[in-house]
Write an enzyme that holds these catalytic residues in place. Structure first.
Site: not given
Ligand code: ZN
Length: 132
Positions: A25, A79, A81, A92
């Site tokens: 990530e 961010h 995935h 999250d």
């Molecule tokens: Zn996430």
């Protein structure tokens, strides 16, 4: 905030970054004014994990100070995935520390999709990303 305006170049900058870090990530910040993104900031994922991110505290602080000193506002946190899902995860939502738009870049095989979410009171709702 109901929407975020960013350019195709800014979106591509984010995609290039998350692609380079995949399958881990990757994360970063978007800053600007009046819902319009002006700057993209990369922050190292301290967790170095394919399913989790923790922003490097020093780099995050440096980025926030840069944003402040350039008279901009923190507008979004992004961010990736790399293995999905396309939406914010329960983690999250639980860990959302800033009242800003949370952008998820989800993708496989270099086909990244970006979606924005507003997280409040343990709930996430999608917000429009306007790419211009
Ligand atoms: Zn996430």
């Amino acid at each position: 905030m109901d929407s975020l305006i960013l350019t195709t170049e800014q979106l591509q900058t984010m995609i290039d970054h998350v692609e380079a870090e995949s399958p881990l990530e990757a994360c970063g910040l978007l800053s600007g004014k009046d819902s319009r993104v002006e700057s993209v900031h990369f922050v190292q994922n301290q967790a170095q994990s394919p399913v989790r991110f923790v922003m490097d505290p020093k780099q995050q602080l440096d980025a926030l100070e840069w944003i402040d000193s350039h008279d901009q506002e923190l507008l979004a946190i992004f961010h990736s995935h790399p293995a999905g899902p396309e939406t914010v995860s329960a983690t999250d939502i639980a860990e959302a520390a800033y009242q800003v738009i949370h952008i998820i870049l989800a993708g496989a095989d270099r086909n990244w999709q970006a979606r924005g979410f507003w997280i409040e009171n343990g709930q996430a709702r999608e917000v429009a990303l306007q790419v211009v």
